[in-house]
Design a protein around this motif. Structure first.
Motif, PDB file in Angstrom:
ATOM      1  N   HIS A   7      -7.413  -4.477   8.027  1.00  0.00           N
ATOM      2  CA  HIS A   7      -6.902  -4.432   6.641  1.00  0.00           C
ATOM      3  C   HIS A   7      -6.494  -2.997   6.312  1.00  0.00           C
ATOM      4  O   HIS A   7      -7.351  -2.149   6.058  1.00  0.00           O
ATOM      5  CB  HIS A   7      -8.012  -4.914   5.688  1.00  0.00           C
ATOM      6  N   HIS A   9      -2.988  -0.731   4.484  1.00  0.00           N
ATOM      7  CA  HIS A   9      -1.655  -0.789   3.865  1.00  0.00           C
ATOM      8  C   HIS A   9      -0.822   0.369   4.393  1.00  0.00           C
ATOM      9  O   HIS A   9      -0.666   1.409   3.756  1.00  0.00           O
ATOM     10  CB  HIS A   9      -1.800  -0.804   2.348  1.00  0.00           C
ATOM     11  N   PHE A  34       0.294  -6.434  -0.584  1.00  0.00           N
ATOM     12  CA  PHE A  34      -0.518  -5.955  -1.699  1.00  0.00           C
ATOM     13  C   PHE A  34       0.364  -5.407  -2.803  1.00  0.00           C
ATOM     14  O   PHE A  34       1.597  -5.407  -2.722  1.00  0.00           O
ATOM     15  CB  PHE A  34      -1.512  -4.888  -1.184  1.00  0.00           C
ATOM     16  N   GLU A 106      -3.043 -10.622   0.846  1.00  0.00           N
ATOM     17  CA  GLU A 106      -4.318 -10.896   0.312  1.00  0.00           C
ATOM     18  C   GLU A 106      -4.179 -11.530  -1.054  1.00  0.00           C
ATOM     19  O   GLU A 106      -3.787 -10.878  -2.016  1.00  0.00           O
ATOM     20  CB  GLU A 106      -5.181  -9.622   0.255  1.00  0.00           C
TER      21      GLU A 106
HETATM   22 ZN    ZN Z   1      -5.795  -4.477   0.481  1.00  0.00          ZN
END
Ligand code: ZN
Length: 266
Positions: A7, A9, A34, A106
């Motif tokens: 996980h 970004h 996200f 997510e």
């Molecule tokens: Zn995240």
């Protein structure tokens, strides 16, 4: 040491981060869709973002020998506008066959509002119809317990959703048990300030065992650390966990969960 960052970004990170992660033993990085730190004004902004996640970012990661995978959705922070959410959700299916896409995520809740819940249900439907894995973001601080319960209710009430194909992320001491009891996977997010510190994450691990649990940095455009996972692996060694136990949490577990997607190949 080898590890998977499940996980992160990366669109918000510099290339030096990719290099440092590769040097630390990272073999794959997975990027859930996200919030950009600001609200996008139109579905076209999401189309470009999904293109960035499926076309550009894998190439940037490959320059450092890293595999890049992603998840697609509209995040809960931008889910207040249900019409926008519907338009974004309609874009997702045309990206699902791209080779680095792992599932829907997510998704989740941020402020536990009625509209967020409605959009969550729409995206669980999307995952069910397309047989996709699900990655869930849970709210922060005082909203976390209630939000996690609401999310688990939505998922448990849908018979098409297999618990073993769902990961609930950002669990903490007061939410990890209900997630594991539901048969789902739990992600612990290592943040310098909020969420879990390495010490807290390892306390949880030592109490609840190392099945169906993973660690991630969730590094993004805010205060966060792309090396949080290998740093926590070092802390595990310092606490006396053997090498195989460390590798299980930082490599084997994410590999087992993500490997349920035919697109996840190392
Ligand atoms: Zn995240």
């Amino acid at each position: 040491m080898r590890y998977i960052e499940p996980h992160a970004h990366m669109v918000s990170r510099v290339t030096d981060d990719y290099e440092r992660m590769a040097l630390a033993g990272c073999e794959a990085v997975c990027e859930p869709a996200f919030w950009a730190g600001f609200d996008r004004s139109a579905p076209e902004g999401f189309f470009d973002y999904f293109s960035q996640l499926t076309e550009h970012e894998p190439k940037r990661a490959a320059k450092f020998g890293l595999k890049h995978f992603c998840w697609l959705c509209i995040n809960s922070k931008e889910a207040e506008d249900v019409k926008l959410a519907e338009e974004v959700i309609a874009l997702v299916p045309k990206f699902l066959n791209r080779p680095n896409v792992l599932g829907i995520g997510e998704i989740g809740l941020n402020k536990n509002s009625r509209n967020e819940l409605k959009v969550l249900e729409m995206q669980v439907e999307l995952a069910a119809v397309h047989s996709q894995l699900i990655l869930v973001h849970t709210p922060h601080l005082e909203d976390k317990l209630k939000g996690t319960k609401l999310i688990l209710d939505v998922l448990k009430n849908d018979r098409r959703i297999q618990p073993a194909r769902v990961i609930i992320d950002h669990v903490e001491e007061h939410t990890v048990e209900m997630v594991l009891d539901a048969g789902m996977w739990a992600g612990m997010t290592l943040y310098p300030e909020t969420k879990c510190t390495p010490a807290r994450a390892l306390d949880i691990l030592e109490i609840y065992g190392n099945e169906r649990l993973w660690l991630n940095s969730a590094c993004d455009w805010g205060v966060s650390d792309p090396l949080a996972v290998p740093k926590t692996a070092l802390e595990m060694k310092r606490r006396g966990h053997v090498a195989a136990a460390v590798e299980k949490v930082v490599f084997e577990n994410p590999k087992a969960f993500l490997g349920q997607s035919e697109h996840f190949r190392l």
